[in-house]
Design a protein around this motif. Sequence first.
Motif, short mmCIF file in Angstrom:
data_model
loop_
_atom_site.label_atom_id
_atom_site.label_comp_id
_atom_site.label_asym_id
_atom_site.label_seq_id
_atom_site.Cartn_x
_atom_site.Cartn_y
_atom_site.Cartn_z
N GLY A 1 6.31 -10.91 30.92
CA GLY A 1 6.50 -12.34 30.82
C GLY A 1 5.72 -12.94 29.67
O GLY A 1 6.18 -13.85 29.00
N ARG A 2 4.55 -12.41 29.42
CA ARG A 2 3.74 -12.93 28.33
C ARG A 2 4.31 -12.58 26.96
O ARG A 2 4.08 -13.27 25.99
CB ARG A 2 2.31 -12.40 28.46
N LYS A 3 5.02 -11.47 26.90
CA LYS A 3 5.62 -11.06 25.63
C LYS A 3 6.93 -11.79 25.36
O LYS A 3 7.39 -11.85 24.23
CB LYS A 3 5.87 -9.56 25.64
N ARG A 4 7.54 -12.30 26.39
CA ARG A 4 8.87 -12.89 26.29
C ARG A 4 8.83 -14.16 25.44
O ARG A 4 7.98 -15.02 25.60
CB ARG A 4 9.38 -13.23 27.68
N LYS A 5 9.80 -14.25 24.51
CA LYS A 5 9.91 -15.46 23.69
C LYS A 5 10.57 -16.56 24.50
O LYS A 5 11.55 -16.33 25.22
CB LYS A 5 10.73 -15.17 22.44
N VAL A 6 10.02 -17.76 24.41
CA VAL A 6 10.54 -18.90 25.16
C VAL A 6 10.99 -19.97 24.17
O VAL A 6 10.22 -20.39 23.31
CB VAL A 6 9.48 -19.48 26.11
N VAL A 7 12.25 -20.40 24.32
CA VAL A 7 12.81 -21.43 23.45
C VAL A 7 13.15 -22.66 24.29
O VAL A 7 13.82 -22.54 25.33
CB VAL A 7 14.08 -20.92 22.73
N ILE B 1 3.66 -27.46 24.76
CA ILE B 1 3.66 -26.00 24.80
C ILE B 1 2.24 -25.46 24.74
O ILE B 1 1.36 -26.01 24.11
CB ILE B 1 4.53 -25.40 23.69
N ASP B 2 2.05 -24.31 25.42
CA ASP B 2 0.72 -23.71 25.55
C ASP B 2 0.46 -22.61 24.53
O ASP B 2 -0.68 -22.39 24.13
CB ASP B 2 0.54 -23.13 26.95
N ASP B 3 1.52 -21.91 24.13
CA ASP B 3 1.35 -20.74 23.27
C ASP B 3 2.36 -20.79 22.11
O ASP B 3 3.46 -20.25 22.23
CB ASP B 3 1.55 -19.46 24.09
N PRO B 4 2.00 -21.41 21.01
CA PRO B 4 2.94 -21.55 19.88
C PRO B 4 3.39 -20.21 19.30
O PRO B 4 4.40 -20.15 18.60
CB PRO B 4 2.12 -22.34 18.84
N ARG B 5 2.67 -19.14 19.59
CA ARG B 5 3.07 -17.83 19.05
C ARG B 5 4.33 -17.30 19.73
O ARG B 5 5.07 -16.52 19.12
CB ARG B 5 1.94 -16.82 19.21
N ARG B 6 4.58 -17.69 20.96
CA ARG B 6 5.78 -17.20 21.64
C ARG B 6 6.70 -18.32 22.12
O ARG B 6 7.81 -18.07 22.54
CB ARG B 6 5.40 -16.30 22.81
N TYR C 1 15.96 -35.58 10.98
CA TYR C 1 15.77 -34.21 10.48
C TYR C 1 14.39 -34.06 9.83
O TYR C 1 13.63 -33.13 10.13
CB TYR C 1 16.87 -33.89 9.48
N THR C 2 14.05 -35.00 8.96
CA THR C 2 12.79 -34.93 8.23
C THR C 2 11.59 -35.03 9.16
O THR C 2 10.60 -34.31 9.03
CB THR C 2 12.74 -36.05 7.18
N ARG C 3 11.70 -35.91 10.13
CA ARG C 3 10.59 -36.11 11.08
C ARG C 3 10.36 -34.86 11.92
O ARG C 3 9.21 -34.46 12.15
CB ARG C 3 10.93 -37.31 11.97
N ALA C 4 11.45 -34.23 12.36
CA ALA C 4 11.33 -33.02 13.17
C ALA C 4 10.73 -31.87 12.38
O ALA C 4 9.81 -31.18 12.85
CB ALA C 4 12.70 -32.63 13.72
N GLU C 5 11.25 -31.66 11.17
CA GLU C 5 10.75 -30.56 10.34
C GLU C 5 9.28 -30.73 10.02
O GLU C 5 8.50 -29.77 10.05
CB GLU C 5 11.56 -30.47 9.05
N ALA C 6 8.87 -31.94 9.70
CA ALA C 6 7.48 -32.19 9.33
C ALA C 6 6.52 -31.90 10.48
O ALA C 6 5.37 -31.52 10.27
CB ALA C 6 7.32 -33.64 8.87
N ALA C 7 7.01 -32.06 11.72
CA ALA C 7 6.16 -31.86 12.90
C ALA C 7 6.15 -30.41 13.37
O ALA C 7 5.35 -30.06 14.23
CB ALA C 7 6.63 -32.76 14.03
N GLY C 8 7.04 -29.57 12.82
CA GLY C 8 7.07 -28.18 13.23
C GLY C 8 8.16 -27.84 14.23
O GLY C 8 8.17 -26.74 14.80
N VAL C 9 9.07 -28.77 14.46
CA VAL C 9 10.24 -28.49 15.30
C VAL C 9 11.28 -27.75 14.46
O VAL C 9 11.51 -28.11 13.30
CB VAL C 9 10.84 -29.80 15.85
N ASN C 10 11.89 -26.72 15.01
CA ASN C 10 12.96 -26.01 14.33
C ASN C 10 14.25 -26.80 14.48
O ASN C 10 14.64 -27.15 15.60
CB ASN C 10 13.15 -24.62 14.95
N VAL C 11 14.90 -27.09 13.37
CA VAL C 11 16.10 -27.93 13.40
C VAL C 11 17.33 -27.08 13.09
O VAL C 11 17.38 -26.38 12.08
CB VAL C 11 16.02 -29.09 12.39
N ALA C 12 18.32 -27.16 13.98
CA ALA C 12 19.61 -26.52 13.73
C ALA C 12 20.65 -27.64 13.61
O ALA C 12 21.26 -28.05 14.60
CB ALA C 12 19.98 -25.56 14.85
#
Length: 213
Positions: free
Chosen positions: A8-14, A69-74, A93-104
Amino acid sequence: MPRAVSEGRKRKVVYAVVEGESTERDYLGYLEDRFGGDPPAFEIHVLWKRRGLKPHEVVDWALDKLREIDDPRREQVWALFDRDDHSRVEESYTRAEAAGVNVALSHPCFELWLLLHFTAALSGAQNSKSVQERLRAAHRAFQTFDKRLDAVHLAALNGNETGAAGRARSLINNCASMVCDAKHGHGPQCKVLDRVPSTDVWRLLAELGIVPR
């Protein structure tokens, strides 16, 4: 029990905040079911609202989730929204990207990503209606498609993910701005509203290991 905790700790969470109430939610559920694995290598939590969200509302929610989120690495937060006829798209789009949100972002609509599973013939596909018409014509499973993705639609998409990602990359490489490439993304001189047709949904699949980076 220790083994389950370790996995569970290794699992990527989106956490995926989506604009629509149907198509994106159905598709992301399919990705988790089809490619997550057993034990799951990733899990996708879709955040949505009935009757949908505007792009700035998608980003507002994504930013709130990012702070939780607790663990930005996963753990990752993604915002999926379309150009359509919305206002405040570039700002969102710009606001999300600047904050570190992945935008699709899909321009003009998410259905473009589905269409790319079958064809790269996109001449004239400048608006949502034309893309949806092309999707219905591209595969018999989609002849009566209207927002919801059922088992027949998903079976038609299955196995075409790598081809769709390749076609999406080609759209970036052939961007009229001449400053974009799939490896590095859209250039800073390429305005968000000018990226038509294009979709970055393939980046999520690459992040999950479904298609090559």
